[in-house]
Scaffold this active site. Structure first.
Site, PDB file in Angstrom:
ATOM      1  N   GLY A 512      38.113  30.407  30.836  1.00 15.99           N
ATOM      2  CA  GLY A 512      37.768  30.465  32.254  1.00 15.99           C
ATOM      3  C   GLY A 512      38.999  30.620  33.096  1.00 15.99           C
ATOM      4  N   PHE A 515      38.462  32.713  38.883  1.00 13.48           N
ATOM      5  CA  PHE A 515      37.411  33.567  39.430  1.00 13.48           C
ATOM      6  C   PHE A 515      36.133  33.559  38.608  1.00 13.48           C
ATOM      7  CE2 PHE A 515      41.295  35.533  41.065  1.00 13.48           C
ATOM      8  CZ  PHE A 515      41.035  35.369  42.406  1.00 13.48           C
ATOM      9  N   GLY A 516      36.160  33.008  37.414  1.00 11.32           N
ATOM     10  CA  GLY A 516      34.948  33.028  36.626  1.00 11.32           C
ATOM     11  C   GLY A 516      35.191  32.608  35.201  1.00 11.32           C
ATOM     12  N   VAL A 518      34.483  33.414  30.863  1.00 12.03           N
ATOM     13  CA  VAL A 518      34.304  34.498  29.901  1.00 12.03           C
ATOM     14  C   VAL A 518      33.466  33.981  28.728  1.00 12.03           C
ATOM     15  CG1 VAL A 518      35.486  36.172  28.453  1.00 12.03           C
ATOM     16  CG2 VAL A 518      36.541  35.408  30.570  1.00 12.03           C
ATOM     17  N   ASP A 627      50.174  40.648  37.683  1.00 11.50           N
ATOM     18  CA  ASP A 627      49.991  39.297  37.126  1.00 11.50           C
ATOM     19  C   ASP A 627      50.198  39.310  35.614  1.00 11.50           C
ATOM     20  OD1 ASP A 627      49.595  36.585  37.264  1.00 11.50           O
ATOM     21  OD2 ASP A 627      47.425  36.687  37.314  1.00 11.50           O
TER      22      ASP A 627
END
Ligand SMILES: *[C@@H]1O[C@H](CO)[C@@H](O)[C@H](O)[C@H]1NC(C)=O
Ligand SMILES: *[C@@H]1O[C@H](CO)[C@@H](O)[C@H](O)[C@H]1NC(C)=O
Ligand SMILES: *[C@@H]1O[C@H](CO)[C@@H](O)[C@H](O)[C@H]1NC(C)=O
Ligand SMILES: *[C@@H]1O[C@H](CO)[C@@H](O)[C@H](O)[C@H]1NC(C)=O
Ligand SMILES: *[C@@H]1O[C@H](CO)[C@@H](O)[C@H](O)[C@H]1NC(C)=O
Ligand SMILES: *[C@@H]1O[C@H](CO)[C@@H](O)[C@H](O)[C@H]1NC(C)=O
Ligand SMILES: *[C@@H]1O[C@H](CO)[C@@H](O)[C@H](O)[C@H]1NC(C)=O
Ligand SMILES: *[C@@H]1O[C@H](CO)[C@@H](O)[C@H](O)[C@H]1NC(C)=O
Ligand SMILES: *[C@@H]1O[C@H](CO)[C@@H](O)[C@H](O)[C@H]1NC(C)=O
Ligand SMILES: *[C@@H]1O[C@H](CO)[C@@H](O)[C@H](O)[C@H]1NC(C)=O
Length: 807
Positions: A512, A515-516, A518, A627
């Site tokens: 995780g 933003f979310g 997996v 990033d």
């Protein structure tokens, strides 16, 4: 008549020279008042000005603006006060006031007609023959006119919300008095004192800087001084832009800092939302760029959203009212001051909860999950959840309860609640007491809100969908043989239902991020996939777009492949090929001994370099990833690296090489130029890659903890050893196979060329690939200045090292 020709221009010059000190004086003395309306003092270097300025304090533009006396940055087009004299008492009418040296020698704002004093510096002057001068540092000093070194008062001792370079924060050991410290502004317009303050720790042997709420709750500490930086601010040790010092002698003890480049325009402010941050004026983007906010997370600022609110780090705006409450002052809220919080919509039915005749109108509880509990809980002896609920219900002043390790109830306004936030406080369910009517009427209301939200989502989703569909259609045209559900070589638009099925209802979580999360899944054709489900509001949307836009276009063996996506209703999902060996950090930084062998490491380094070289140069537009870090490098079954997570990626058109952007990325991998707010180029990825390469070679983390616990930041050790010609002594002990020392040396040199301070000195990714492949040779790089500052022969470092040695 040649002499006349010469004479005229010379006299003209003299006139100009003689006139300039008048128009930009930096001093006022008795009998030379400063009036509002354009008159100002300007420091000799032109950086700061002192004068009266106007400002409307409310959001209502028709309210008449008030007058302040202050110092501002004269080279910055956007009026930015650095100090304000009368922040508590703005003048309703500026035209009748002036700044004077009063009869007792103090600096004062006085009414021109009746000579009443509206503000005074209130210093103990020993003479009334004084002058005030605005120094180059932005410090306004009041001193003896016949002896300028005798200073009675200075603005640096009375900071407002700004700590300028050269100012001091500390105490006098003679008088025992502590300096005033910083106090935030009330809101983004009103300069009167707000609720947050920043000050040195009083009465403590260890000097620390603290941030507090309402002078009572400390929510952040700088930690102890470690010779060149505070332990919770290791970034300071980079000493890239400024140098700092903690001075302690018989007379005083204080912290101060100063800029390495005097021509930079910077300020350290405690802002309206309780974060202290460094701000740098960027001429390129015409705005103040902020960096290094402390505390790093907005929700760590105590009670930043006020009573009866929830702070959520992953949402914008991050403050929201609790269910059943609405914003107390819309005006303050809009101006960035959320500390007023929210009010209850429907009063509690407290009276009726006493009697059994209440007709079902008892208050009810609304469960808020995954919250950081408010402060000031009272422990209650109730032995189970029902008793706990009952004891809250029977107490008219109880606002909420929780049952977790015993019963707790809250009798005061609920402050400092955060949700979806994993802080140090225990998380759990908070039962919020609401009037029964709230739950009843909320159905009606909820219907309306749901309608609105749906309409908004449909709107954004449909516009997004249009973009994606256009893109997909273009793809389909290219690959005309494709079926709608299986687009060979292209990307697939999945139905939510199918992904739900493939992931067994999102049961196997792989990881995780902010933003979310997996999840692992298997498609009907037995392809194994990784499904990223984006949560959060707008930020997720932005990331989704960026990701589909960038990764949908590109294909390379070292970039993770996007198989498809789903945007159905408010659902946003991205589908990738599954990487059985997860991310690089899982292999580099573990102690279990299952370490990567040298040849694999070298292949990974080369693969990542090739992927980046492709992104920067070979695909249609240049893409800057922004990033690069081990978490974003995935490994397939045979350890081939794949760059992932394009949510922060930036596109640069073919004709441009730079983009202006706000700071993003991850501390430790951020190139120094982010900080100065200049437009960035693909060299920011080169810097991050250099840091990652060092981690790959040595298996050591480039993290904050490592930074502060270790005496020497490890990239510094590497460059030092490289200069000594002995890097292998730093090698990861876990590498068991034969290390190719020639490759180690080569990789170290490349890494150090990547982390040079100035972009122009860094190699580009194409060159990195060629060097790693052994096609071109490079010399030993110079020590980057950022690192040199830490490792260099600064006396304090050495004495600090000796001190630690002796302990
Ligand atoms: C006040 O003026 C500012 C800028 O001039 C504008 O952005 C803002 O919307 C105005 N507010 C109101 C309430 O009219
Ligand atoms: C704005 O100020 C004017 C005059 O002070 C007042 O009449 C008006 O009601 C105010 N408007 C708002 C929205 O507060
Ligand atoms: C300073 O004080 C003396 C008396 O103490 C007074 O006569 C004189 O006017 C004062 N000067 C000013 C500039 O106020
Ligand atoms: C001076 O004048 C201002 C308004 O012009 C008034 O508010 C103030 O009270 C007066 N002060 C004295 C001491 O008379
Ligand atoms: C001024 O002197 C008085 C008496 O000596 C003292 O009480 C006061 O604290 C002093 N004020 C300042 C600002 O030093
Ligand atoms: C000027 O003031 C400083 C500080 O108060 C003092 O040490 C010095 O002796 C003074 N010099 C003269 C000439 O009075
Ligand atoms: C801040 O503290 C003061 C006294 O210490 C108190 O009266 C006031 O209510 C507090 N403010 C808030 C918002 O709690
Ligand atoms: C100092 O900063 C200015 C403006 O930011 C820049 O133009 C100048 O090159 C810098 N000087 C040095 C020595 O870095
Ligand atoms: C409800 O009961 C509590 C204690 O049981 C009492 O303190 C409170 O006054 C009662 N309220 C009313 C309105 O009777
Ligand atoms: C919060 O963090 C801890 C450790 O940092 C972890 O064990 C826990 O699962 C996290 N909780 C949530 C809800 O993410």
């Amino acid at each position: 008549m040649p002499p006349a020709y010469i004479f005229v221009p010379v006299s003209f010059c003299i006139l100009i020279i003689a006139a300039s000190p008048c128009s930009a004086a930096d001093t006022i003395s008795a009998g030379q008042p400063l009036a509002p309306g354009g008159e100002k003092l300007v420091s000799k270097n032109g950086k700061f000005a002192l004068g009266f300025f106007q400002r409307s304090t409310g959001s209502n533009n028709s309210s008449t603006p008030k007058w302040y006396l202050g110092i501002w940055f004269d080279t910055v087009p956007k009026l930015t006060p650095a100090w304000v004299a009368n922040r508590e008492n703005p003048l309703p009418d500026g035209t009748s006031s002036e700044l004077i040296i009063s009869n007792d020698g103090n600096l004062a704002i006085s009414n021109r007609h009746n000579r009443s004093i509206l503000w005074s510096s209130q210093a103990n002057t020993t003479t009334n023959n004084t002058v005030a001068m605005l120094l180059n540092s932005g410090d306004l000093i009041l001193s003896d006119a016949s002896n300028l070194t005798a200073i009675f008062w200075r603005s640096f001792d009375h900071m407002t919300d700004t700590f300028l370079p050269g100012a001091r924060m500390g105490r006098s050991k003679v008088t025992g008095r502590w300096s005033h410290g910083l106090v935030s502004n009330k809101n983004s317009r009103d300069l009167s004192p707000g609720i947050y303050s920043g000050h040195p720790s009083p009465g403590s042997a260890d000097f620390k800087l603290l941030l507090s709420w309402n002078s009572s709750v400390t929510y952040w500490s700088s930690g102890q001084w470690r010779g060149q930086y505070f332990s919770n601010m290791p970034e300071m040790s980079a000493r890239y832009l400024f140098l700092s010092e903690l001075v302690s002698n018989d007379q005083e003890e204080y912290f101060t800092y100063w800029l390495k480049n005097e021509s930079m325009v910077t300020r350290y402010v405690l802002d309206v939302s309780g974060q202290a941050k460094m701000m740098i004026w960027s001429d390129a983007s015409e705005e103040w760029i902020s960096f290094y906010p402390e505390p790093g997370a907005q929700c760590e600022v105590y009670a930043v959203c006020g009573p009866f609110t929830v702070c959520r780090e992953d949402m914008l705006p991050f403050c929201n009212c609790m269910k059943g409450f609405s914003i107390r002052s819309q005006e303050d809220w809009e101006l960035g001051d959320r500390t007023g919080g929210c009010n209850r919509n429907i009063p509690l039915n407290c009276a009726s909860s006493n009697s059994s005749m209440s007709g079902g109108l008892t208050d009810m509880f609304y469960a808020m999950r995954n919250v950081r509990y408010p402060d000031n809980a009272k422990h209650n002896g109730a032995g189970n959840a029902e008793d706990c609920e009952r004891s809250c219900l029977s107490d008219c002043s109880c606002y909420a309860y929780s049952y977790y390790d015993g019963c707790r109830i809250w009798n005061s306004e609920l402050l400092n609640v955060a949700q979806g936030y994993n802080g140090s406080a225990s998380e759990g369910i908070l039962y919020l007491r609401l009037a029964a009517g709230e739950i009843k009427t909320s159905k009606h209301k909820r219907g309306m809100i749901v309608g609105l939200v749906t309409a908004a989502t449909i709107f954004t989703a449909s516009s997004l969908f249009a973009i994606i569909c256009m893109f997909v259609r273009r793809r389909i045209r290219k690959h005309s043989s494709m079926q709608s559900s299986n687009i060979r070589g292209g990307i697939v638009a999945f139905r939510y239902k199918d992904l739900q099925h493939a992931t067994k209802n999102f049961s196997e979580k792989l990881g995780g991020g902010s933003f979310g999360s997996v999840f692992k899944g298997i498609l009907p054709d037995s392809t194994v996939i990784a499904v990223k489900r984006l949560d959060g509001a707008r930020q997720g949307e932005k990331e989704f777009r960026a990701e589909v836009r960038s990764i949908g276009k590109i294909q390379h063996i070292n970039l993770v492949k996007l198989i498809g996506f789903c945007c159905q209703g408010s659902k946003r999902l991205l589908v990738y090929e599954y990487m059985p060996n997860h991310s690089l950090d899982a292999h580099l930084f573990q102690n279990s001994g299952m370490s990567l062998c040298w040849s694999t490491r070298y292949k990974i380094a080369l693969g990542v370099a090739r992927g980046l070289a492709y992104l920067h140069g070979n695909c249609q537009d240049c893409i800057i990833h922004c990033d690069i870090k081990p978490q974003n490098i995935l490994l397939d079954a045979s350890f081939v690296p794949k760059i992932a997570d394009f949510g922060m990626a930036k596109f640069v058109g073919r004709d441009f090489s730079r983009v202006i952007t706000t700071m993003r990325g991850t501390v430790g991998y951020l190139a120094p130029e982010w900080i100065s707010g200049v437009a960035i180029s693909s060299k920011v990825d080169v810097y991050s890659y250099g840091m990652v390469l060092l981690e790959i070679i040595f298996g050591r983390r480039n993290s904050r903890e490592e930074y502060s616990s270790d005496r020497t930041y490890f990239p510094v050790q590497v460059v030092n050893k490289l200069l000594e010609g002995n890097v292998q002594c730093l090698m990861d002990q876990n590498i068991e196979d034969d290390i190719n020392l020639e490759e180690v040396e080569r990789a170290c040199r490349v890494a150090c060329w990547c982390i040079q301070d100035h972009e122009s000195q860094r190699v580009n990714m194409g060159e990195v690939v060629q060097i790693l492949e052994g096609l071109i040779k490079v010399d030993v790089p110079p020590m980057p200045k950022v690192l040199e500052a830490i490792s260099g022969g600064a006396d304090s470092t050495i004495s600090e090292a000796l001190r630690l040695e002796n302990q």
